[in-house]
Motif scaffolding. Structure first.
Motif, PDB file in Angstrom:
ATOM      1  N   SER A 184      -9.427   4.899  -3.665  1.00  0.00           N
ATOM      2  CA  SER A 184      -8.351   4.555  -2.744  1.00  0.00           C
ATOM      3  C   SER A 184      -8.016   5.769  -1.886  1.00  0.00           C
ATOM      4  O   SER A 184      -8.636   6.830  -2.015  1.00  0.00           O
ATOM      5  CB  SER A 184      -7.121   4.088  -3.519  1.00  0.00           C
ATOM      6  OG  SER A 184      -6.097   3.643  -2.642  1.00  0.00           O
TER       7      SER A 184
ATOM      8  N   LYS B 181      -5.400  -6.835  -3.384  1.00  0.00           N
ATOM      9  CA  LYS B 181      -4.457  -5.745  -3.125  1.00  0.00           C
ATOM     10  C   LYS B 181      -4.941  -4.466  -3.801  1.00  0.00           C
ATOM     11  O   LYS B 181      -5.541  -4.501  -4.874  1.00  0.00           O
ATOM     12  CB  LYS B 181      -3.061  -6.093  -3.657  1.00  0.00           C
ATOM     13  CG  LYS B 181      -2.406  -7.268  -2.946  1.00  0.00           C
ATOM     14  CD  LYS B 181      -1.022  -7.537  -3.530  1.00  0.00           C
ATOM     15  CE  LYS B 181      -0.344  -8.711  -2.827  1.00  0.00           C
ATOM     16  NZ  LYS B 181       1.003  -8.970  -3.394  1.00  0.00           N
ATOM     17  N   ASP B 182      -4.637  -3.343  -3.171  1.00  0.00           N
ATOM     18  CA  ASP B 182      -5.007  -2.052  -3.744  1.00  0.00           C
ATOM     19  C   ASP B 182      -4.292  -1.826  -5.070  1.00  0.00           C
ATOM     20  O   ASP B 182      -4.847  -1.222  -5.992  1.00  0.00           O
ATOM     21  CB  ASP B 182      -4.672  -0.934  -2.757  1.00  0.00           C
ATOM     22  CG  ASP B 182      -5.209   0.411  -3.195  1.00  0.00           C
ATOM     23  OD1 ASP B 182      -6.445   0.577  -3.230  1.00  0.00           O
ATOM     24  OD2 ASP B 182      -4.396   1.297  -3.510  1.00  0.00           O
TER      25      ASP B 182
ATOM     26  N   PHE C  30       0.838  -1.197   0.000  1.00  0.00           N
ATOM     27  CA  PHE C  30       0.000   0.000   0.000  1.00  0.00           C
ATOM     28  C   PHE C  30       0.876   1.251   0.000  1.00  0.00           C
ATOM     29  O   PHE C  30       0.914   2.021   0.957  1.00  0.00           O
ATOM     30  CB  PHE C  30      -0.915  -0.016   1.235  1.00  0.00           C
ATOM     31  CG  PHE C  30      -2.108   0.893   1.158  1.00  0.00           C
ATOM     32  CD1 PHE C  30      -3.030   0.789   0.131  1.00  0.00           C
ATOM     33  CD2 PHE C  30      -2.311   1.845   2.142  1.00  0.00           C
ATOM     34  CE1 PHE C  30      -4.135   1.626   0.088  1.00  0.00           C
ATOM     35  CE2 PHE C  30      -3.414   2.688   2.104  1.00  0.00           C
ATOM     36  CZ  PHE C  30      -4.334   2.571   1.072  1.00  0.00           C
TER      37      PHE C  30
ATOM     38  N   GLN D 110     -10.182  -2.241  -2.925  1.00  0.00           N
ATOM     39  CA  GLN D 110      -9.522  -3.374  -2.274  1.00  0.00           C
ATOM     40  C   GLN D 110     -10.468  -4.064  -1.298  1.00  0.00           C
ATOM     41  O   GLN D 110     -11.229  -3.424  -0.574  1.00  0.00           O
ATOM     42  CB  GLN D 110      -8.267  -2.911  -1.523  1.00  0.00           C
ATOM     43  CG  GLN D 110      -7.495  -4.068  -0.897  1.00  0.00           C
ATOM     44  CD  GLN D 110      -6.280  -3.609  -0.096  1.00  0.00           C
ATOM     45  OE1 GLN D 110      -6.104  -2.422   0.144  1.00  0.00           O
ATOM     46  NE2 GLN D 110      -5.454  -4.549   0.314  1.00  0.00           N
TER      47      GLN D 110
ATOM     48  N   VAL E  82      -2.259   7.675  -1.530  1.00  0.00           N
ATOM     49  CA  VAL E  82      -1.918   6.555  -2.408  1.00  0.00           C
ATOM     50  C   VAL E  82      -2.196   6.955  -3.855  1.00  0.00           C
ATOM     51  O   VAL E  82      -1.375   6.721  -4.757  1.00  0.00           O
ATOM     52  CB  VAL E  82      -2.741   5.300  -2.039  1.00  0.00           C
ATOM     53  CG1 VAL E  82      -2.568   4.204  -3.081  1.00  0.00           C
ATOM     54  CG2 VAL E  82      -2.332   4.790  -0.665  1.00  0.00           C
TER      55      VAL E  82
END
Length: 252
Positions: free
Chosen positions: A181, A163-164, A40, A140, A185
């Motif tokens: 998100s 997973k992101d 992340f 995610q 990020v």
């Protein structure tokens, strides 16, 4: 201050203890076992075999103030809180937003940053929550991003990924219309790959993010809160924050 730590990654099952270790027991042992995801960026990620990121540096600074070393664990996001409840590690730091539901299962410390979920898309017309109507949105699994997007009226489909970074890749590949998100990020993703043509839109929601300990482990909670206040007061936190985000991201 060291900014990265080589990860001693242990994939074997850790024996479950009868109860969570108190801060006094941790200090006597000389190390705290901390779990994160490692997928992340810029908060927690691998650079080669090295676990690094904003939260990794923050945890290292907290441990230094607490007078202990860190033994790191890295595993999937949706397994982190479950392992905490089973006493496989003492603390989790992996961008968990504080929610009422999570707070029933674990004890959150004071937040170490504030942020929120933002919309990212290739189409500049997709900027607001209303623009998500009729769209396919990537998020995610197990996150507050998933929870909030599922509540948005009119979304055609919510695709969730382990997973992101997988959710982001789906947008880049054109398999979804938008990705939701964390703001920082998303900002890092746009800066690292401008050729992808991603554009950041509005917030879907805002939240406070904190580390967590086992429910009721007040001695460890208080020790972490004290250390966090100290690194925020002496400039350590600000330096770490600006290193990764170019701004101070503490909650105001």
């Amino acid at each position: 201050m060291k900014t990265t730590k080589l990860l001693a990654l242990t994939l074997a099952l850790v024996a479950v203890r009868a109860e969570a270790r108190t801060f006094e027991e941790i200090k006597k042992d000389g190390k705290i076992i901390v779990a994160s995801e490692g997928a992340f960026p810029p908060f927690n990620f691998f650079r080669g075999p090295t676990l690094t990121g904003f939260e990794i540096d923050v945890a290292e600074a907290l441990a230094k103030k607490m007078g202990v070393g860190i033994e790191w664990r890295a595993l999937s996001f949706d397994a982190l809180l479950a392992g905490l409840r089973q006493d496989r590690w003492d603390m989790v730091i992996a961008s968990f937003g504080i929610t009422e539901e999570r707070a029933k299962a674990v004890t959150f410390t004071n937040p170490h940053y504030c942020s929120g979920g933002v919309i990212v898309a290739k189409d500049p017309a997709i900027r607001t929550v209303k623009d998500l109507a009729g769209k396919i949105v990537a998020v995610q699994t197990g996150t507050t991003y998933l929870e909030h997007v599922q509540k948005v009226p009119g979304v055609k489909e919510v695709k969730n990924f382990p997973k992101d970074t997988d959710a982001r890749a789906a947008l880049v590949a054109g398999r979804v219309d938008a990705w939701v998100s964390d703001r920082f990020v998303a900002k890092a993703a746009l800066e690292s790959n401008p050729a992808a043509g991603l554009k950041m839109g509005d917030f879907v929601f805002v939240e406070r993010i904190a580390s967590a300990v086992k429910k009721g482990n007040t001695s460890l909670e208080k020790a972490i809160d004290k250390a966090l206040a100290e690194i925020m007061a002496d400039g350590t936190y600000e330096a770490i924050s600006k290193k990764y985000m170019n701004e101070d991201v503490r909650c105001r």
